[in-house]
Design a protein around this motif. Structure first.
Motif, PDB file in Angstrom:
ATOM      1  N   ALA A  30       0.829  -1.210   0.000  1.00  0.00           N
ATOM      2  CA  ALA A  30       0.000   0.000   0.000  1.00  0.00           C
ATOM      3  C   ALA A  30       0.863   1.258   0.000  1.00  0.00           C
ATOM      4  O   ALA A  30       0.544   2.236  -0.677  1.00  0.00           O
ATOM      5  CB  ALA A  30      -0.928  -0.002   1.208  1.00  0.00           C
ATOM      6  N   LEU A  31       1.954   1.211   0.754  1.00  0.00           N
ATOM      7  CA  LEU A  31       2.862   2.359   0.777  1.00  0.00           C
ATOM      8  C   LEU A  31       3.420   2.628  -0.618  1.00  0.00           C
ATOM      9  O   LEU A  31       3.394   3.771  -1.094  1.00  0.00           O
ATOM     10  CB  LEU A  31       4.010   2.106   1.758  1.00  0.00           C
ATOM     11  CG  LEU A  31       5.137   3.141   1.726  1.00  0.00           C
ATOM     12  CD1 LEU A  31       4.634   4.493   2.210  1.00  0.00           C
ATOM     13  CD2 LEU A  31       6.306   2.668   2.550  1.00  0.00           C
ATOM     14  N   PRO A  36       3.472   8.631  -5.419  1.00  0.00           N
ATOM     15  CA  PRO A  36       3.035   9.173  -6.714  1.00  0.00           C
ATOM     16  C   PRO A  36       3.910   8.704  -7.879  1.00  0.00           C
ATOM     17  O   PRO A  36       4.269   9.480  -8.750  1.00  0.00           O
ATOM     18  CB  PRO A  36       3.134  10.683  -6.499  1.00  0.00           C
ATOM     19  CG  PRO A  36       4.219  10.844  -5.498  1.00  0.00           C
ATOM     20  CD  PRO A  36       4.114   9.650  -4.580  1.00  0.00           C
ATOM     21  N   LEU A  37       4.219   7.405  -7.888  1.00  0.00           N
ATOM     22  CA  LEU A  37       5.097   6.876  -8.931  1.00  0.00           C
ATOM     23  C   LEU A  37       4.489   7.000 -10.321  1.00  0.00           C
ATOM     24  O   LEU A  37       5.180   7.344 -11.278  1.00  0.00           O
ATOM     25  CB  LEU A  37       5.443   5.411  -8.640  1.00  0.00           C
ATOM     26  CG  LEU A  37       6.203   5.160  -7.342  1.00  0.00           C
ATOM     27  CD1 LEU A  37       6.329   3.667  -7.065  1.00  0.00           C
ATOM     28  CD2 LEU A  37       7.571   5.817  -7.394  1.00  0.00           C
ATOM     29  N   VAL A  38       3.197   6.716 -10.429  1.00  0.00           N
ATOM     30  CA  VAL A  38       2.544   6.835 -11.740  1.00  0.00           C
ATOM     31  C   VAL A  38       2.550   8.296 -12.178  1.00  0.00           C
ATOM     32  O   VAL A  38       2.830   8.602 -13.345  1.00  0.00           O
ATOM     33  CB  VAL A  38       1.114   6.258 -11.695  1.00  0.00           C
ATOM     34  CG1 VAL A  38       0.357   6.574 -12.966  1.00  0.00           C
ATOM     35  CG2 VAL A  38       1.155   4.761 -11.446  1.00  0.00           C
ATOM     36  N   GLY A  42       4.435   9.696 -15.373  1.00  0.00           N
ATOM     37  CA  GLY A  42       3.676  10.486 -16.341  1.00  0.00           C
ATOM     38  C   GLY A  42       4.318  11.835 -16.605  1.00  0.00           C
ATOM     39  O   GLY A  42       4.397  12.292 -17.752  1.00  0.00           O
ATOM     40  N   MET A  43       4.814  12.472 -15.531  1.00  0.00           N
ATOM     41  CA  MET A  43       5.466  13.765 -15.713  1.00  0.00           C
ATOM     42  C   MET A  43       6.785  13.617 -16.466  1.00  0.00           C
ATOM     43  O   MET A  43       7.121  14.473 -17.292  1.00  0.00           O
ATOM     44  CB  MET A  43       5.679  14.449 -14.362  1.00  0.00           C
ATOM     45  CG  MET A  43       4.383  14.968 -13.776  1.00  0.00           C
ATOM     46  SD  MET A  43       4.597  16.000 -12.316  1.00  0.00           S
ATOM     47  CE  MET A  43       4.816  14.762 -11.058  1.00  0.00           C
ATOM     48  N   ALA A  62      -3.226  20.173 -11.561  1.00  0.00           N
ATOM     49  CA  ALA A  62      -4.469  19.442 -11.820  1.00  0.00           C
ATOM     50  C   ALA A  62      -4.409  18.044 -11.208  1.00  0.00           C
ATOM     51  O   ALA A  62      -5.409  17.543 -10.675  1.00  0.00           O
ATOM     52  CB  ALA A  62      -4.741  19.367 -13.318  1.00  0.00           C
ATOM     53  N   THR A  63      -3.229  17.412 -11.243  1.00  0.00           N
ATOM     54  CA  THR A  63      -3.070  16.100 -10.623  1.00  0.00           C
ATOM     55  C   THR A  63      -3.376  16.178  -9.136  1.00  0.00           C
ATOM     56  O   THR A  63      -4.068  15.318  -8.589  1.00  0.00           O
ATOM     57  CB  THR A  63      -1.642  15.558 -10.854  1.00  0.00           C
ATOM     58  OG1 THR A  63      -1.425  15.429 -12.257  1.00  0.00           O
ATOM     59  CG2 THR A  63      -1.453  14.214 -10.183  1.00  0.00           C
TER      60      THR A  63
END
Length: 116
Positions: A30-31, A36-38, A42-43, A62-63
């Motif tokens: 869960a950690l 915010p790896l995705v 994405g960035m 916006a994220t």
């Protein structure tokens, strides 16, 4: 084409690692999933494709605002599961709640001056 396949493969590996870790250590899984790896991936892909600071700033902001309506799902699902609901019913209810809250955010956000 190879670039798209690389992005898909790396993103898929991330999901596979999270699910494997979570099988053995649910809290640690869960950690990792909560990081915010995705978003970071994405960035990175977005910056590689379009290195525009203003566009990236808008995307990152916006994220942030779209993370907020996704959070109640992670309270609803455990509550439902602990009260005897099936996993699938809890998942569907959590997804429906999230979709509804995303809709609310896209409707209310611009009225509050948010750039979504």
């Amino acid at each position: 084409m190879w670039y798209l396949l690389l992005k898909a493969a790396l993103s898929g590996v991330l999901i596979a690692v999270i699910s494997e870790v979570a099988k053995r250590y649910p809290g640690f899984g869960a950690l990792i999933a909560s990081l915010p790896l995705v978003s970071v991936l994405g960035m990175l892909w977005l910056w590689h494709d379009k290195p525009d600071p203003a566009n990236m700033a808008t995307h990152a902001e916006a994220t942030f605002w779209f993370v907020l309506p996704s959070l109640p799902m992670f309270l609803l699902m455990p509550a439902m599961l602990r009260n005897g609901w099936s996993f699938w019913a809890a998942l569907v209810a959590g997804c429906i709640l999230t979709i509804a809250l995303y809709g609310l955010m896209t409707w209310v956000g611009p009225k509050l001056g948010l750039r979504l």
